[in-house]
Design an enzyme around this catalytic site. Structure first.
Site, PDB file in Angstrom:
ATOM      1  N   ASP A  91      23.442  -2.161 -32.692  1.00 38.71           N
ATOM      2  CA  ASP A  91      22.487  -3.188 -32.278  1.00 38.71           C
ATOM      3  C   ASP A  91      21.306  -2.633 -31.493  1.00 38.71           C
ATOM      4  O   ASP A  91      20.687  -3.345 -30.711  1.00 38.71           O
ATOM      5  CB  ASP A  91      23.215  -4.234 -31.433  1.00 38.71           C
ATOM      6  CG  ASP A  91      24.067  -3.606 -30.329  1.00 38.71           C
ATOM      7  OD1 ASP A  91      23.755  -2.479 -29.906  1.00 38.71           O
ATOM      8  OD2 ASP A  91      25.050  -4.236 -29.905  1.00 38.71           O
ATOM      9  N   ARG A 151      20.769  -3.246 -19.248  1.00 41.69           N
ATOM     10  CA  ARG A 151      19.580  -3.838 -18.630  1.00 41.69           C
ATOM     11  C   ARG A 151      19.915  -5.042 -17.763  1.00 41.69           C
ATOM     12  O   ARG A 151      19.305  -5.250 -16.707  1.00 41.69           O
ATOM     13  CB  ARG A 151      18.583  -4.274 -19.711  1.00 41.69           C
ATOM     14  CG  ARG A 151      17.878  -3.133 -20.417  1.00 41.69           C
ATOM     15  CD  ARG A 151      17.053  -3.648 -21.590  1.00 41.69           C
ATOM     16  NE  ARG A 151      16.406  -2.549 -22.304  1.00 41.69           N
ATOM     17  CZ  ARG A 151      15.194  -2.106 -22.067  1.00 41.69           C
ATOM     18  NH1 ARG A 151      14.479  -2.680 -21.120  1.00 41.69           N
ATOM     19  NH2 ARG A 151      14.685  -1.104 -22.749  1.00 41.69           N
ATOM     20  N   HIS A 155      23.838   7.304 -15.494  1.00 43.58           N
ATOM     21  CA  HIS A 155      22.872   7.245 -16.594  1.00 43.58           C
ATOM     22  C   HIS A 155      21.527   7.805 -16.146  1.00 43.58           C
ATOM     23  O   HIS A 155      21.161   7.736 -14.965  1.00 43.58           O
ATOM     24  CB  HIS A 155      22.710   5.795 -17.059  1.00 43.58           C
ATOM     25  CG  HIS A 155      22.105   5.635 -18.412  1.00 43.58           C
ATOM     26  ND1 HIS A 155      20.750   5.671 -18.631  1.00 43.58           N
ATOM     27  CD2 HIS A 155      22.669   5.437 -19.629  1.00 43.58           C
ATOM     28  CE1 HIS A 155      20.507   5.492 -19.916  1.00 43.58           C
ATOM     29  NE2 HIS A 155      21.652   5.353 -20.545  1.00 43.58           N
ATOM     30  N   GLU A 173      20.066  -6.441 -27.531  1.00 46.54           N
ATOM     31  CA  GLU A 173      21.032  -6.085 -28.576  1.00 46.54           C
ATOM     32  C   GLU A 173      21.526  -7.277 -29.376  1.00 46.54           C
ATOM     33  O   GLU A 173      21.720  -7.195 -30.602  1.00 46.54           O
ATOM     34  CB  GLU A 173      22.214  -5.339 -27.954  1.00 46.54           C
ATOM     35  CG  GLU A 173      21.886  -3.938 -27.453  1.00 46.54           C
ATOM     36  CD  GLU A 173      21.325  -3.898 -26.051  1.00 46.54           C
ATOM     37  OE1 GLU A 173      21.076  -2.794 -25.535  1.00 46.54           O
ATOM     38  OE2 GLU A 173      21.114  -4.990 -25.465  1.00 46.54           O
ATOM     39  N   HIS A 187      25.097   0.900 -17.263  1.00 47.22           N
ATOM     40  CA  HIS A 187      23.773   1.256 -17.774  1.00 47.22           C
ATOM     41  C   HIS A 187      22.993   0.097 -18.388  1.00 47.22           C
ATOM     42  O   HIS A 187      21.832   0.264 -18.740  1.00 47.22           O
ATOM     43  CB  HIS A 187      23.919   2.333 -18.856  1.00 47.22           C
ATOM     44  CG  HIS A 187      24.486   1.818 -20.152  1.00 47.22           C
ATOM     45  ND1 HIS A 187      25.833   1.601 -20.327  1.00 47.22           N
ATOM     46  CD2 HIS A 187      23.891   1.460 -21.307  1.00 47.22           C
ATOM     47  CE1 HIS A 187      26.042   1.142 -21.546  1.00 47.22           C
ATOM     48  NE2 HIS A 187      24.884   1.041 -22.161  1.00 47.22           N
ATOM     49  N   GLU A 231      29.394  -1.608 -37.947  1.00 47.94           N
ATOM     50  CA  GLU A 231      29.710  -2.397 -36.760  1.00 47.94           C
ATOM     51  C   GLU A 231      28.938  -3.725 -36.768  1.00 47.94           C
ATOM     52  O   GLU A 231      28.332  -4.130 -35.776  1.00 47.94           O
ATOM     53  CB  GLU A 231      29.435  -1.610 -35.475  1.00 47.94           C
ATOM     54  CG  GLU A 231      30.167  -2.175 -34.266  1.00 47.94           C
ATOM     55  CD  GLU A 231      29.927  -1.380 -32.994  1.00 47.94           C
ATOM     56  OE1 GLU A 231      30.831  -0.614 -32.622  1.00 47.94           O
ATOM     57  OE2 GLU A 231      28.853  -1.526 -32.379  1.00 47.94           O
TER      58      GLU A 231
END
Length: 375
Positions: free
Chosen positions: A93, A211, A242, A129, A209, A115
């Site tokens: 995604d 957003r 990250h 995503e 990590h 996926e």
């Protein structure tokens, strides 16, 4: 048949590496790396010995998603013009996956989506995503759903049954491929500092990590981790941080210097798997870790409001704790306080895959019948 595989982030490399290996046995394969996450992408490519045929330069600090998408479309179009593949294969995604799929669709090249079918039902969680994978579902020719739950989501959206194959998740194939390369069961790449931490006592692995967890949420997570590391001072808390400044700045500012909380740069895939295998518990907002941890019988506290991977929750491997730090702490206390429950997970099969997903994808692309993964 020629298949172009597009990838741009570490998780895409991990989940497509075993697919590329399977495809190379039967068809012509070209790999295009978008450069979306260049540093961590190269780390993953090295872990699987992959050398892309095309390497785009699309990302730099501060670029918006729109600029990234524009550069991806332009770069992918040039690659498609040169290679003229029969299929373009994308995974998951990411912005790379969506733009590569869109570029192929607009050239009337068939798109295979690895996926496919993961959904939260909330376009803002995860962002962007959820939108990327939902939009990909409208243009893909074949949908490689990892589980029956994912396939059901596709059917609900009107995807024809003939276009769906339930393959299992290729991450389980990747784990098997990676572990086969470990001499004496230990990856040669594990840093000495991490080995020392694992030898010093039981460990908890932390990753973060996404957003939606930036800003105030990330700071709250850090304060929570400080409390937990003090409460469970006998444990080693290992946090590969990250590279995104939105993660690194608050984590190092609020958690640096704590004796049993080890902050390190992102580790390679082999080391990551080794940490999951030896951890008593994982705290994470990662989708991939939710799928990897069941192979090792390691429980996961999911620090997200939604997860598109409810199979692990239903099977008892994961707790969906959300973003509220009190709920996360309660889940951590529950798992760490019940050794019998943790140990019972080791006897359970991974609900996400059986290590045969790549072969099923190859068979589907060749037009052969596929015995579906049933979990």
């Amino acid at each position: 048949m020629k298949v172009l595989v597009a990838l741009g982030t570490r998780p895409e490399v991990i989940k497509l590496a075993p697919v590329i290996a399977a495809l190379q046995q039967r068809v012509e394969v070209k790999v295009c790396a978008s450069g979306q996450h260049r540093e961590m992408l190269q780390q993953a490519l090295d872990a699987f010995g992959l050398r892309p045929n095309h390497m785009l330069d699309t990302m730099s600090p501060g670029r918006s998603l729109n600029i990234l998408a524009a550069r991806l479309l332009e770069g992918m179009d040039a690659v498609l013009e040169q290679e003229r593949p029969d299929w373009v294969l994308v995974q998951g995604d990411t912005t790379t996956a969506f733009c590569a799929g869109l570029a192929a669709f607009q050239r009337q090249i068939r798109v295979g989506h690895v996926e496919a079918g993961l959904r939260t039902g909330d376009l803002n969680s995860p962002f962007p995503e959820e939108a990327n994978r939902t939009l990909l579902a409208r243009i893909a020719s074949l949908h490689f759903a990892p589980t029956r739950l994912a396939a059901r989501a596709l059917r609900t959206e009107g995807v024809e049954e003939s276009r769906i194959r339930v393959t299992g998740n290729t991450v389980v194939d990747a784990i098997q491929q990676a572990q086969a390369a470990w001499p004496a069961g230990i990856p040669s790449s594990v840093p000495a500092e991490i080995r020392a931490r694992l030898e010093a006592g039981p460990a908890v692995l932390v990753t973060c990590h996404r957003r939606e967890n930036f800003g105030a949420v990330m700071e709250a997570f850090c304060n929570m981790l400080a409390r937990l590391s003090e409460r469970y001072s006998e444990l080693q808390w290992i946090f590969p941080v990250h590279l995104n400044p939105a993660v690194r700045e608050p984590v190092h500012r609020l958690l640096g210097g704590r004796p049993n909380l080890f902050l390190t740069d992102p580790v390679d895939y082999h080391t990551s798997l080794y940490l999951i295998r030896h951890a008593q518990l994982v705290l994470s907002d990662s989708g991939g870790i939710q799928e990897e941890a069941p192979t090792f019988g390691t429980p996961v506290v999911v620090m997200r409001q939604h997860t598109e991977r409810m199979e692990g929750v239903h099977a008892g491997f994961a707790t969906l704790a959300g973003q509220d730090t009190l709920a996360i702490e309660e889940a951590v206390n529950t798992w760490l306080g019940d050794e019998h429950h943790r140990n019972s997970l080791r006897a359970k099969a991974n609900p996400y895959g059986d290590g045969q997903a790549s072969g099923r994808i190859l068979a589907a692309l060749l037009g052969k019948s596929v015995e579906e993964f049933h979990g």
